[in-house]
Design a protein around this motif. Structure first.
Motif, PDB file in Angstrom:
ATOM      1  N   SER A   1      40.650  27.320  39.521  1.00 48.44           N
ATOM      2  CA  SER A   1      40.451  27.104  40.952  1.00 48.44           C
ATOM      3  C   SER A   1      40.762  28.379  41.723  1.00 48.44           C
ATOM      4  O   SER A   1      41.686  29.108  41.396  1.00 48.44           O
ATOM      5  CB  SER A   1      41.367  25.984  41.442  1.00 48.44           C
ATOM      6  OG  SER A   1      41.379  25.928  42.862  1.00 48.44           O
ATOM      7  N   ARG A   2      39.984  28.622  42.768  1.00 43.28           N
ATOM      8  CA  ARG A   2      40.229  29.788  43.619  1.00 43.28           C
ATOM      9  C   ARG A   2      41.604  29.723  44.282  1.00 43.28           C
ATOM     10  O   ARG A   2      42.137  30.757  44.693  1.00 43.28           O
ATOM     11  CB  ARG A   2      39.136  29.892  44.681  1.00 43.28           C
ATOM     12  CG  ARG A   2      37.759  30.217  44.111  1.00 43.28           C
ATOM     13  CD  ARG A   2      36.755  30.473  45.214  1.00 43.28           C
ATOM     14  NE  ARG A   2      35.455  30.861  44.670  1.00 43.28           N
ATOM     15  CZ  ARG A   2      34.434  31.267  45.398  1.00 43.28           C
ATOM     16  NH1 ARG A   2      34.563  31.328  46.733  1.00 43.28           N
ATOM     17  NH2 ARG A   2      33.300  31.609  44.843  1.00 43.28           N
TER      18      ARG A   2
ATOM     19  N   PHE B   1      44.701  24.321  35.501  1.00 41.55           N
ATOM     20  CA  PHE B   1      44.327  25.571  36.163  1.00 41.55           C
ATOM     21  C   PHE B   1      43.076  25.412  37.027  1.00 41.55           C
ATOM     22  O   PHE B   1      42.842  26.215  37.928  1.00 41.55           O
ATOM     23  CB  PHE B   1      44.133  26.676  35.139  1.00 41.55           C
ATOM     24  CG  PHE B   1      45.396  27.029  34.389  1.00 41.55           C
ATOM     25  CD1 PHE B   1      46.644  26.622  34.844  1.00 41.55           C
ATOM     26  CD2 PHE B   1      45.341  27.761  33.208  1.00 41.55           C
ATOM     27  CE1 PHE B   1      47.810  26.941  34.159  1.00 41.55           C
ATOM     28  CE2 PHE B   1      46.497  28.098  32.523  1.00 41.55           C
ATOM     29  CZ  PHE B   1      47.734  27.680  32.989  1.00 41.55           C
ATOM     30  N   LYS B   2      42.288  24.368  36.764  1.00 44.43           N
ATOM     31  CA  LYS B   2      41.131  24.078  37.599  1.00 44.43           C
ATOM     32  C   LYS B   2      41.501  23.240  38.829  1.00 44.43           C
ATOM     33  O   LYS B   2      40.693  23.075  39.743  1.00 44.43           O
ATOM     34  CB  LYS B   2      40.069  23.340  36.781  1.00 44.43           C
ATOM     35  CG  LYS B   2      39.383  24.195  35.716  1.00 44.43           C
ATOM     36  CD  LYS B   2      38.475  23.339  34.850  1.00 44.43           C
ATOM     37  CE  LYS B   2      37.766  24.176  33.790  1.00 44.43           C
ATOM     38  NZ  LYS B   2      36.706  25.010  34.377  1.00 44.43           N
ATOM     39  N   ASP B   3      42.709  22.733  38.836  1.00 44.04           N
ATOM     40  CA  ASP B   3      43.184  21.882  39.928  1.00 44.04           C
ATOM     41  C   ASP B   3      43.731  22.746  41.066  1.00 44.04           C
ATOM     42  O   ASP B   3      44.719  23.454  40.885  1.00 44.04           O
ATOM     43  CB  ASP B   3      44.282  20.958  39.402  1.00 44.04           C
ATOM     44  CG  ASP B   3      44.874  20.055  40.478  1.00 44.04           C
ATOM     45  OD1 ASP B   3      44.403  20.095  41.631  1.00 44.04           O
ATOM     46  OD2 ASP B   3      45.827  19.314  40.156  1.00 44.04           O
ATOM     47  N   PRO B   4      43.116  22.705  42.263  1.00 41.85           N
ATOM     48  CA  PRO B   4      43.600  23.549  43.360  1.00 41.85           C
ATOM     49  C   PRO B   4      45.009  23.200  43.824  1.00 41.85           C
ATOM     50  O   PRO B   4      45.680  24.017  44.445  1.00 41.85           O
ATOM     51  CB  PRO B   4      42.573  23.297  44.473  1.00 41.85           C
ATOM     52  CG  PRO B   4      41.938  21.991  44.136  1.00 41.85           C
ATOM     53  CD  PRO B   4      41.940  21.912  42.640  1.00 41.85           C
ATOM     54  N   GLY B   5      45.470  22.007  43.508  1.00 41.36           N
ATOM     55  CA  GLY B   5      46.820  21.617  43.894  1.00 41.36           C
ATOM     56  C   GLY B   5      47.889  22.053  42.921  1.00 41.36           C
ATOM     57  O   GLY B   5      49.091  21.923  43.207  1.00 41.36           O
TER      58      GLY B   5
ATOM     59  N   GLY C   1      48.579  25.161  41.832  1.00 41.61           N
ATOM     60  CA  GLY C   1      49.264  26.342  42.365  1.00 41.61           C
ATOM     61  C   GLY C   1      49.512  27.446  41.371  1.00 41.61           C
ATOM     62  O   GLY C   1      50.215  28.408  41.681  1.00 41.61           O
ATOM     63  N   ALA C   2      48.942  27.353  40.171  1.00 45.65           N
ATOM     64  CA  ALA C   2      49.168  28.390  39.162  1.00 45.65           C
ATOM     65  C   ALA C   2      48.020  28.407  38.168  1.00 45.65           C
ATOM     66  O   ALA C   2      47.338  27.398  37.964  1.00 45.65           O
ATOM     67  CB  ALA C   2      50.487  28.149  38.432  1.00 45.65           C
ATOM     68  N   ALA C   3      47.825  29.567  37.536  1.00 45.48           N
ATOM     69  CA  ALA C   3      46.830  29.723  36.473  1.00 45.48           C
ATOM     70  C   ALA C   3      47.049  31.076  35.822  1.00 45.48           C
ATOM     71  O   ALA C   3      47.572  32.003  36.445  1.00 45.48           O
ATOM     72  CB  ALA C   3      45.409  29.626  37.020  1.00 45.48           C
ATOM     73  N   THR C   4      46.650  31.191  34.569  1.00 43.27           N
ATOM     74  CA  THR C   4      46.683  32.474  33.866  1.00 43.27           C
ATOM     75  C   THR C   4      45.259  33.012  33.737  1.00 43.27           C
ATOM     76  O   THR C   4      44.283  32.293  33.929  1.00 43.27           O
ATOM     77  CB  THR C   4      47.286  32.322  32.461  1.00 43.27           C
ATOM     78  OG1 THR C   4      46.573  31.297  31.748  1.00 43.27           O
ATOM     79  CG2 THR C   4      48.764  31.965  32.526  1.00 43.27           C
ATOM     80  N   HIS C   5      45.176  34.287  33.387  1.00 40.15           N
ATOM     81  CA  HIS C   5      43.853  34.881  33.168  1.00 40.15           C
ATOM     82  C   HIS C   5      43.183  34.284  31.936  1.00 40.15           C
ATOM     83  O   HIS C   5      41.965  34.070  31.932  1.00 40.15           O
ATOM     84  CB  HIS C   5      43.971  36.394  33.001  1.00 40.15           C
ATOM     85  CG  HIS C   5      44.448  37.089  34.242  1.00 40.15           C
ATOM     86  ND1 HIS C   5      45.785  37.307  34.515  1.00 40.15           N
ATOM     87  CD2 HIS C   5      43.759  37.610  35.290  1.00 40.15           C
ATOM     88  CE1 HIS C   5      45.888  37.934  35.676  1.00 40.15           C
ATOM     89  NE2 HIS C   5      44.689  38.134  36.163  1.00 40.15           N
ATOM     90  N   TYR C   6      43.983  34.044  30.892  1.00 43.91           N
ATOM     91  CA  TYR C   6      43.446  33.571  29.615  1.00 43.91           C
ATOM     92  C   TYR C   6      44.247  32.374  29.102  1.00 43.91           C
ATOM     93  O   TYR C   6      45.440  32.236  29.392  1.00 43.91           O
ATOM     94  CB  TYR C   6      43.523  34.675  28.555  1.00 43.91           C
ATOM     95  CG  TYR C   6      42.661  35.881  28.846  1.00 43.91           C
ATOM     96  CD1 TYR C   6      41.300  35.897  28.504  1.00 43.91           C
ATOM     97  CD2 TYR C   6      43.193  37.009  29.462  1.00 43.91           C
ATOM     98  CE1 TYR C   6      40.505  37.015  28.761  1.00 43.91           C
ATOM     99  CE2 TYR C   6      42.404  38.130  29.720  1.00 43.91           C
ATOM    100  CZ  TYR C   6      41.067  38.120  29.374  1.00 43.91           C
ATOM    101  OH  TYR C   6      40.277  39.217  29.629  1.00 43.91           O
TER     102      TYR C   6
END
Length: 223
Positions: A70-71, A104-108, A110-115
């Motif tokens: 998510s953006r 990580f696809k969930d905009p709520g 609040g976090a994600a990794t590159h890979y």
């Protein structure tokens, strides 16, 4: 003494002509203009309403599958031009590969990794390396690092498979080669080592000696 040349009256000092002052001032303005122009060229895409060109599905690591986070879980950037990259941060998701992608696809979230790396070694890229991923809980480290998530649990060492170690090590070696990052434990760190974090991953069962050896081998083989 420097003050001697500034005396009024006698012939000891040389007056600076108005033309010289104008020329010198003009040169300074031109120099400042060049610097300002270069800065604007670097930062033009930050202007509201302007987004630096991205190609949907484009990846940075050969063989990775693109599946966008998510953006809301990342920030547009132009790394390494605006933020030099000098760290790789290793994570363990405390869950499955599908659960990591879903979070990580969930905009709520609040976090994600590159890979994200699966147990069988499959790699998903969710954020471009030029962008800042919200993965470490530390803004400075987010801006300077690339985050790699791994399927599994910190208290289940059997989940850290040989295929996962080797695929992740190849990915880390590729990142280190691109950005000139030293292959050592100062620059390849666990989430637990990020200042201010409350996370413990990748945990006590992550085999750092084995992993670093594999990263070194992968980097040497690629040269």
């Amino acid at each position: 003494m420097g003050s001697d040349s500034k005396r009024d009256g006698g012939g000891g000092g040389q007056a600076v002509s108005r033309r010289a002052v104008l020329i010198g001032g003009g040169a300074a303005v031109v120099g400042a203009g060049v610097l300002a122009r270069d800065e604007l060229k670097r930062l033009w895409w930050r202007v509201p309403g302007i987004t630096k060109a991205r190609k949907e599905g484009e990846i940075d690591h050969a063989g990775a599958e693109w599946t966008a986070a998510s953006r809301a879980n990342r920030r547009l950037a132009d790394r390494p031009d605006d933020y030099p990259i000098d760290r790789v941060v290793i994570h363990v998701v405390q869950g499955s590969y599908p659960s990591a992608l879903k979070s990580f696809k969930d905009p709520g979230h609040g976090a994600a990794t590159h890979y994200v790396v699966r147990k069988d070694g499959h790699v998903a890229q969710m954020i471009r390396e030029l962008d800042v991923a919200f993965h470490s809980g530390n803004r400075s480290y987010n801006e300077r690092s690339i985050g790699i998530e791994h399927e599994g649990f910190v208290d289940r060492p059997a989940g850290f498979t040989d295929a996962m170690y080797r695929s992740s090590a190849k990915l880390t070696a590729d990142i280190c080669e691109r950005y000139g990052i030293p292959v050592d434990r100062e620059h390849i760190i666990g989430h637990v080592e990020v200042p201010g974090t409350d996370h413990t991953d990748p945990g006590p069962h992550w085999d750092w000696d084995r992993y670093m050896r594999l990263v070194g081998d992968a980097r040497a083989a690629a040269r």
